[in-house]
Design a protein around this motif. Sequence first.
Motif, PDB file in Angstrom:
ATOM      1  N   LEU B 224       5.392 -13.378 -11.825  1.00 28.47           N
ATOM      2  CA  LEU B 224       4.041 -12.988 -11.418  1.00 28.47           C
ATOM      3  C   LEU B 224       3.721 -13.267  -9.946  1.00 28.47           C
ATOM      4  CD1 LEU B 224       1.477 -11.654 -12.395  1.00 28.47           C
ATOM      5  CD2 LEU B 224       0.666 -13.878 -13.164  1.00 28.47           C
ATOM      6  N   PRO B 225       3.995 -14.487  -9.440  1.00 26.50           N
ATOM      7  CA  PRO B 225       3.675 -14.721  -8.019  1.00 26.50           C
ATOM      8  C   PRO B 225       4.412 -13.771  -7.080  1.00 26.50           C
ATOM      9  CG  PRO B 225       4.047 -16.800  -9.124  1.00 26.50           C
ATOM     10  CD  PRO B 225       4.447 -15.729 -10.090  1.00 26.50           C
ATOM     11  N   LEU B 226       5.655 -13.422  -7.411  1.00 27.82           N
ATOM     12  CA  LEU B 226       6.396 -12.475  -6.578  1.00 27.82           C
ATOM     13  C   LEU B 226       5.736 -11.105  -6.633  1.00 27.82           C
ATOM     14  CD1 LEU B 226      10.104 -13.307  -7.538  1.00 27.82           C
ATOM     15  CD2 LEU B 226       8.928 -13.937  -5.442  1.00 27.82           C
ATOM     16  N   GLU B 227       5.303 -10.729  -7.834  1.00 25.92           N
ATOM     17  CA  GLU B 227       4.646  -9.433  -8.026  1.00 25.92           C
ATOM     18  C   GLU B 227       3.341  -9.377  -7.211  1.00 25.92           C
ATOM     19  OE1 GLU B 227       6.268  -7.294 -10.089  1.00 25.92           O
ATOM     20  OE2 GLU B 227       4.839  -5.723  -9.542  1.00 25.92           O
ATOM     21  N   ILE B 228       2.590 -10.464  -7.271  1.00 26.87           N
ATOM     22  CA  ILE B 228       1.314 -10.511  -6.526  1.00 26.87           C
ATOM     23  C   ILE B 228       1.594 -10.420  -5.036  1.00 26.87           C
ATOM     24  CG2 ILE B 228      -0.680 -11.936  -5.953  1.00 26.87           C
ATOM     25  CD1 ILE B 228      -0.353 -13.233  -8.729  1.00 26.87           C
ATOM     26  N   TYR B 229       2.609 -11.166  -4.604  1.00 24.00           N
ATOM     27  CA  TYR B 229       2.960 -11.149  -3.190  1.00 24.00           C
ATOM     28  C   TYR B 229       3.339  -9.734  -2.758  1.00 24.00           C
ATOM     29  CZ  TYR B 229       5.559 -12.071   1.068  1.00 24.00           C
ATOM     30  OH  TYR B 229       6.010 -12.049   2.354  1.00 24.00           O
ATOM     31  N   GLY B 230       4.125  -9.047  -3.599  1.00 28.18           N
ATOM     32  CA  GLY B 230       4.498  -7.669  -3.290  1.00 28.18           C
ATOM     33  C   GLY B 230       3.265  -6.784  -3.187  1.00 28.18           C
ATOM     34  N   MET B 231       2.313  -7.027  -4.081  1.00 29.72           N
ATOM     35  CA  MET B 231       1.101  -6.204  -4.076  1.00 29.72           C
ATOM     36  C   MET B 231       0.277  -6.377  -2.808  1.00 29.72           C
ATOM     37  SD  MET B 231      -0.298  -6.511  -7.935  1.00 29.72           S
ATOM     38  CE  MET B 231      -1.895  -5.816  -7.501  1.00 29.72           C
ATOM     39  N   THR B 232       0.277  -7.596  -2.249  1.00 31.86           N
ATOM     40  CA  THR B 232      -0.582  -7.832  -1.080  1.00 31.86           C
ATOM     41  C   THR B 232      -0.199  -6.928   0.079  1.00 31.86           C
ATOM     42  OG1 THR B 232       0.874  -9.557  -0.286  1.00 31.86           O
ATOM     43  CG2 THR B 232      -1.009 -10.251  -1.610  1.00 31.86           C
ATOM     44  N   THR B 233       1.059  -6.491   0.098  1.00 31.18           N
ATOM     45  CA  THR B 233       1.457  -5.665   1.225  1.00 31.18           C
ATOM     46  C   THR B 233       1.119  -4.197   1.029  1.00 31.18           C
ATOM     47  OG1 THR B 233       3.658  -5.574   0.259  1.00 31.18           O
ATOM     48  CG2 THR B 233       3.309  -7.152   2.035  1.00 31.18           C
ATOM     49  N   ASN B 234       0.947  -3.752  -0.232  1.00 37.38           N
ATOM     50  CA  ASN B 234       0.683  -2.322  -0.390  1.00 37.38           C
ATOM     51  C   ASN B 234      -0.544  -1.965  -1.225  1.00 37.38           C
ATOM     52  OD1 ASN B 234       1.653  -2.773  -2.980  1.00 37.38           O
ATOM     53  ND2 ASN B 234       3.744  -2.258  -2.397  1.00 37.38           N
ATOM     54  N   VAL B 235      -1.262  -2.958  -1.738  1.00 38.92           N
ATOM     55  CA  VAL B 235      -2.468  -2.641  -2.501  1.00 38.92           C
ATOM     56  C   VAL B 235      -3.679  -3.027  -1.669  1.00 38.92           C
ATOM     57  CG1 VAL B 235      -3.808  -3.155  -4.553  1.00 38.92           C
ATOM     58  CG2 VAL B 235      -1.341  -2.949  -4.702  1.00 38.92           C
ATOM     59  N   THR B 236      -4.592  -2.095  -1.480  1.00 42.29           N
ATOM     60  CA  THR B 236      -5.755  -2.408  -0.637  1.00 42.29           C
ATOM     61  C   THR B 236      -7.053  -2.178  -1.400  1.00 42.29           C
ATOM     62  OG1 THR B 236      -5.545  -0.184   0.214  1.00 42.29           O
ATOM     63  CG2 THR B 236      -4.669  -1.970   1.581  1.00 42.29           C
ATOM     64  N   THR B 237      -7.007  -2.349  -2.731  1.00 39.89           N
ATOM     65  CA  THR B 237      -8.228  -2.220  -3.512  1.00 39.89           C
ATOM     66  C   THR B 237      -8.537  -3.556  -4.189  1.00 39.89           C
ATOM     67  OG1 THR B 237      -6.973  -1.518  -5.442  1.00 39.89           O
ATOM     68  CG2 THR B 237      -7.818   0.226  -4.016  1.00 39.89           C
ATOM     69  N   PRO B 238      -9.745  -3.695  -4.708  1.00 38.98           N
ATOM     70  CA  PRO B 238     -10.106  -4.955  -5.375  1.00 38.98           C
ATOM     71  C   PRO B 238      -9.280  -5.251  -6.617  1.00 38.98           C
ATOM     72  CG  PRO B 238     -12.070  -3.734  -4.770  1.00 38.98           C
ATOM     73  CD  PRO B 238     -10.919  -2.820  -4.527  1.00 38.98           C
ATOM     74  N   VAL B 239      -8.375  -4.369  -6.990  1.00 34.85           N
ATOM     75  CA  VAL B 239      -7.527  -4.669  -8.145  1.00 34.85           C
ATOM     76  C   VAL B 239      -6.727  -5.949  -7.877  1.00 34.85           C
ATOM     77  CG1 VAL B 239      -5.421  -3.393  -7.523  1.00 34.85           C
ATOM     78  CG2 VAL B 239      -6.090  -3.556  -9.899  1.00 34.85           C
ATOM     79  N   LEU B 240      -6.472  -6.192  -6.599  1.00 31.83           N
ATOM     80  CA  LEU B 240      -5.793  -7.414  -6.182  1.00 31.83           C
ATOM     81  C   LEU B 240      -6.618  -8.647  -6.579  1.00 31.83           C
ATOM     82  CD1 LEU B 240      -3.287  -8.180  -4.541  1.00 31.83           C
ATOM     83  CD2 LEU B 240      -4.689  -8.102  -2.505  1.00 31.83           C
ATOM     84  N   TYR B 241      -7.925  -8.537  -6.374  1.00 33.63           N
ATOM     85  CA  TYR B 241      -8.802  -9.653  -6.732  1.00 33.63           C
ATOM     86  C   TYR B 241      -8.897  -9.813  -8.243  1.00 33.63           C
ATOM     87  CZ  TYR B 241     -10.316  -9.202  -1.885  1.00 33.63           C
ATOM     88  OH  TYR B 241     -10.361  -9.124  -0.530  1.00 33.63           O
ATOM     89  N   ALA B 242      -8.889  -8.655  -8.949  1.00 33.70           N
ATOM     90  CA  ALA B 242      -8.921  -8.726 -10.410  1.00 33.70           C
ATOM     91  C   ALA B 242      -7.699  -9.495 -10.903  1.00 33.70           C
ATOM     92  CB  ALA B 242      -8.949  -7.328 -11.006  1.00 33.70           C
TER      93      ALA B 242
END
Lengths: 284, 280
Positions: B224-242
């Motif tokens: 999960l932490p790796l997945e979240i880290y990957g997301m920070t570079t290409n996701v720019t919506t509040p789904v990251l906060y969710a």
Amino acid sequence: MKRFSVWITYLQVAPLALVFLLFLVVPILTIVIVSFFDYTTTQIIPAFILQNYEELLFSETTWKTYLQTLEFTAIAWALTLVIGFTVAYFVAFHVRSPTMQTVLFLLCTIPFWTSNVIRMISWIPFLGRNGLANSTLMSMGLINQPLEFLLYSNFSVVLVYVHLYTLFMVVPIFNSMMRIDRSLLEAARDAGATGWQTLINVILPLCKPGIAIGSIFIVTIVMGDFVTVRMMSGGLSASVGLMMANAMSLLQYPAAAANAVVLLLVVLLVVAAMLRLVDIRKEL
Amino acid sequence: MQHGKRGPAFYFLGAFFVLFVLFLYGPTLTILVLSFQGPTGGLTFPMVGVSTYWFTNLFERQMVGDFAGSFQRSMILGVLSMLVTVAASFAAGLAFRARFRGSAVIFYLAIASLIVPSILISLGIGLLFRVLGWDPTWYTSAFGAHLTWTLPFGLLIMFAVFNRFDRRYEEAARDLGATSWQTIRHVVIPILLPSLIGVGLFGFTLSYDEFARSLYTAGTFNTLPLEIYGMTTNVTTPVLYALGTVTTGVSFLVIGVALGAVILVQRRRARHGSDAGKAA
């Protein structure tokens, strides 16, 4: 019977020892060995060459990066020490009920059990160009255009270090403070010391072991960090960890390994210096 | 300092403490609020309506990466780390009460495991697997990497616990004819249960949140932490906060359960006296 119980002892400690052997000792030895290997763009070739170290140590970038990392470490260490000591001092000596002390202590430790990556992300809406900090300052009329240095800068890197790791100072220092015999403080007061003098001459020296343990944590974590630097500096700052990660992503494993060996030596030197101040085993 | 009226120092330090706690929790609370952003809202304030849109988004679409899979892997890995950490640290804690050859070496290995930067351990295990021609996976190499982080904490906690443990309970049990195993099962474990729960909490959460040690050891499938880290570079919506809210929610749930269990054990003890030895 005696011999039998010795076997039991070894059996009890075996799983732990095995994990450290397989996943700590052997991997570190692997790093050391691979650091002497040769490599091409596609593969690593077993050899014994010093080229990886030469390229590393004769490069100006390396020295700059190490200096930058040491600078981050020094700043983070100083800030976490001052903040951590103050917080621990308040809870240990100014909060009177033991229950309240436990509650406040837990309040400080709970974030430790949550995700660091998430805690880094959560600074984005705070520090960004249109973030809370800028919009608040602008509406207060203190600034008339957003401050750019808040996010993706050395400032945000250090801020996040303090945010994530102050706890590593609070816990051991608090532990040291709670062991201080309260009659010593009374004696200091009776002898006419002011609160400040008691703090400097009695409490501070007795907290040295806690300070040393906290410092070791901060130094080793910040020296080896690369996630925070990459995420919070937006690629603008460098760190040794980041340098290694870059070498890894280019498949230059022996280069990364040589860097790892140097980093390990630097960290161990710093820690050894600190350990001269404290016997960790006595602190438990 | 301990008696009489609160001086100005108290209020100054108290204010400092409050600010520190705000500093600790403020950002997390901010993304908690922002994760309920309306469907058209962005990564910062203002809120454009309130909705659970981003949470459904997180669970529905696969566009944000493999959230469900990585979450599942991290949960399994966390539970495995917890079980091994509790068992191995408890056993080692028992062992360290006796003098044995090599105890100093193992102790220093535990300290080394804490202070060697995580990325070096990650790198080392990754290289080792590469040299041996094995594929790193989250349940082999990453599992071992996580244990090098959770076990030293477990061991140090067990040291502290056994230093304060009154051995007369064990002697009493032996005098009453209990075997070593019975003594451990019915006397030592019940008495140390709160601490063992604490070790378990460390084991689970440190593994569940571990990033650096998973980096070169997790192999093809992200935790999960790796997945979240990957997301920070290409996701720019509040789904990251969710995602942040859900992950932090899980952490808080685990912390809550652990603390609740400790309080429950201590309450029971206060009511019945120690229940050591009462278990059938």
